[in-house]
Design an enzyme around this catalytic site. Structure first.
Site, PDB file in Angstrom:
ATOM      1  N   ASP A   1      52.166  48.145  62.383  1.00 38.67           N
ATOM      2  CA  ASP A   1      51.896  46.950  62.302  1.00 38.67           C
ATOM      3  C   ASP A   1      50.637  46.622  61.418  1.00 38.67           C
ATOM      4  OD1 ASP A   1      48.887  47.023  65.019  1.00 38.67           O
ATOM      5  OD2 ASP A   1      49.500  48.538  63.996  1.00 38.67           O
TER       6      ASP A   1
ATOM      7  N   ASP B   1      47.561  51.842  59.186  1.00 43.80           N
ATOM      8  CA  ASP B   1      49.109  51.436  58.998  1.00 43.80           C
ATOM      9  C   ASP B   1      49.684  52.469  58.310  1.00 43.80           C
ATOM     10  OD1 ASP B   1      48.471  50.318  60.883  1.00 43.80           O
ATOM     11  OD2 ASP B   1      50.255  50.769  61.518  1.00 43.80           O
TER      12      ASP B   1
ATOM     13  N   VAL C   1      52.759  53.251  66.180  1.00 47.65           N
ATOM     14  CA  VAL C   1      51.045  53.153  65.577  1.00 47.65           C
ATOM     15  C   VAL C   1      50.487  51.791  65.622  1.00 47.65           C
ATOM     16  CG1 VAL C   1      51.065  55.296  64.491  1.00 47.65           C
ATOM     17  CG2 VAL C   1      51.533  53.321  63.362  1.00 47.65           C
TER      18      VAL C   1
ATOM     19  N   HIS D   1      43.206  56.641  62.358  1.00 49.95           N
ATOM     20  CA  HIS D   1      43.898  56.563  63.480  1.00 49.95           C
ATOM     21  C   HIS D   1      45.119  57.071  63.278  1.00 49.95           C
ATOM     22  CE1 HIS D   1      40.858  53.724  65.445  1.00 49.95           C
ATOM     23  NE2 HIS D   1      40.743  53.124  64.671  1.00 49.95           N
ATOM     24  N   ASP D   2      45.941  56.395  62.126  1.00 47.35           N
ATOM     25  CA  ASP D   2      47.676  55.783  62.636  1.00 47.35           C
ATOM     26  C   ASP D   2      48.424  58.036  62.231  1.00 47.35           C
ATOM     27  OD1 ASP D   2      47.559  52.752  62.303  1.00 47.35           O
ATOM     28  OD2 ASP D   2      47.781  53.825  64.086  1.00 47.35           O
TER      29      ASP D   2
HETATM   30  O1  RIB Z   1      43.108  51.338  67.535  1.00 46.54           O
HETATM   31  C1  RIB Z   1      43.817  51.508  66.715  1.00 46.54           C
HETATM   32  C2  RIB Z   1      44.808  50.972  66.650  1.00 46.54           C
HETATM   33  O2  RIB Z   1      44.784  49.836  66.304  1.00 46.54           O
HETATM   34  C3  RIB Z   1      45.738  51.704  65.359  1.00 46.54           C
HETATM   35  O3  RIB Z   1      46.843  51.617  65.393  1.00 46.54           O
HETATM   36  C4  RIB Z   1      45.209  50.418  64.188  1.00 46.54           C
HETATM   37  O4  RIB Z   1      45.944  50.603  63.075  1.00 46.54           O
HETATM   38  C5  RIB Z   1      45.421  49.382  65.084  1.00 46.54           C
HETATM   39  O5  RIB Z   1      46.980  49.372  65.608  1.00 46.54           O
HETATM   40 CA    CA Z   2      48.283  50.588  63.622  1.00 43.51          CA
END
Ligand code: RIB
Ligand code: CA
Length: 325
Positions: free
Chosen positions: A19, A24, A130, A245-246
């Site tokens: 997303d 991402d 993700v 994160h991703d």
């Molecule tokens: O909480 C972090 C996640 O939420 C990550 O994947 C960020 O891109 C959002 O999608």
């Molecule tokens: Ca994401």
């Protein structure tokens, strides 16, 4: 005799469900460079589906990546779609103007596309998810055999401790907890890379400066994107680094030594308004004997419980910089 480079390690064949979203976007570039990326599917989440799909195509355009992009679900199984404009901006990728995509998404919906990719090579495709898990849940419900066709599902989502979008819930799971529940129970091997580790992989101002100083087209674009992402993280979470994160879900495949795992049940809370989307794990490490006690669920996923966060960020930043060489 011309010296030959050592053979690249075999590249894991993956499909990336995402997303975009700043992290991402990093994941798309990293996956393209380090894995056998057969396709990208998009889902609502950080921003509405039209934006996540356009953003995925724009990142592909930026790096000259020609893999199919299929648009998926625009809303969760239950309720209305959320968004994370407070972090990712109104476009979902604020902070830089990416090249206008010359390609359109596939006419085919992400769900049948995902199923077909898995069916074509049973046991070979790893699904890396993700974003909210709506596409994955609908695919598993549409074709239950998908669970056996996938090599595994590695997802960025959940947390074994604090949340982000609520005190207890992580954004991807909170966007569609019913879908997450379907995925964890779907029968495919699942690995969960949650906030408890991704928050340790922090993008700092020094990383942004390094990308800007390198001066290349991709470096400059990601300097703008990550500068925006870092500024929003400071403003909202009062943290000096922005969680990468991703890409951490992809590092589970390319650099497995950077993460540590534990088998655990994962309960996705659906009913409690205060705890909805929470991923309750059992990290007590009880013996098999204790597991026989009433009320203890059997392990259902491998959950990341440790990460070398600094090395993780360095690996991904290095691949962003390498795009311009
Ligand atoms: O909480 C972090 C996640 O939420 C990550 O994947 C960020 O891109 C959002 O999608
Ligand atoms: Ca994401």
């Amino acid at each position: 005799m011309t010296p030959t480079a050592p053979a690249l390690p075999e590249r894991t064949r993956i499909l990336l469900d995402c997303d975009p979203g700043h992290d991402d976007a990093m994941a798309i570039v990293y996956a393209a460079r380090r894995l056998d990326l057969v396709g990208i599917t998009t889902v609502f989440g950080n921003t509405p589906l039209a934006n996540t799909t356009r953003n995925a195509l724009a990142v592909c355009e930026l790096i000259g990546l020609d893999v199919p992009v299929a648009a998926g679900m625009a809303a969760p199984l239950v309720g209305a779609p959320a968004s994370a404009a407070h972090i990712h901006g109104s476009t979902g990728l604020d902070g830089a103007v990416l090249p206008e995509p010359r390609r359109a998404p596939l006419a085919q919906h992400a769900v049948p596309f995902l199923i077909e990719q898995a069916r074509a090579a049973p046991g070979e495709l790893t699904l890396v998810a993700v974003g909210p898990l709506t596409n994955v849940a609908v695919a598993l419900r549409t074709e239950p055999r998908l669970a056996g066709w996938l090599r595994e599902i590695v997802l960025m989502g959940g947390s074994t401790d604090v949340g982000n979008i609520t005190p207890q819930a992580e954004f991807n799971i909170h966007c569609d907890p019913e879908a997450a529940s379907v995925v964890f129970a779907g029968g495919a091997p699942v690995r969960m890379v949650g906030l408890n580790v991704t928050r340790q992989a922090g993008i700092a101002q020094a990383h942004v400066d390094r990308l800007a100083a390198a001066g290349g087209r991709v470096g400059r674009a990601f300097a703008g994107l990550l500068g925006f992402y870092l500024a929003r993280t400071r403003a909202v979470y009062r943290r000096d680094t922005a969680a990468m994160h991703d890409p951490c879900a992809l590092l589970a495949l390319t650099d497995p030594g950077l993460l540590r795992w534990q088998d655990t049940p994962v309960h996705v809370e659906l009913a409690s308004p205060a705890l909805r989307g929470m991923t309750a794990c059992d990290l007590r490490g009880l013996s098999d004997e204790a597991r026989g006690l009433p009320g203890l669920a059997a392990p259902i996923a491998q959950v990341a419980v440790g990460i070398d966060g600094a090395a993780a960020v360095d690996r991904v930043i290095a691949e962003l910089l390498a795009c311009d060489r």
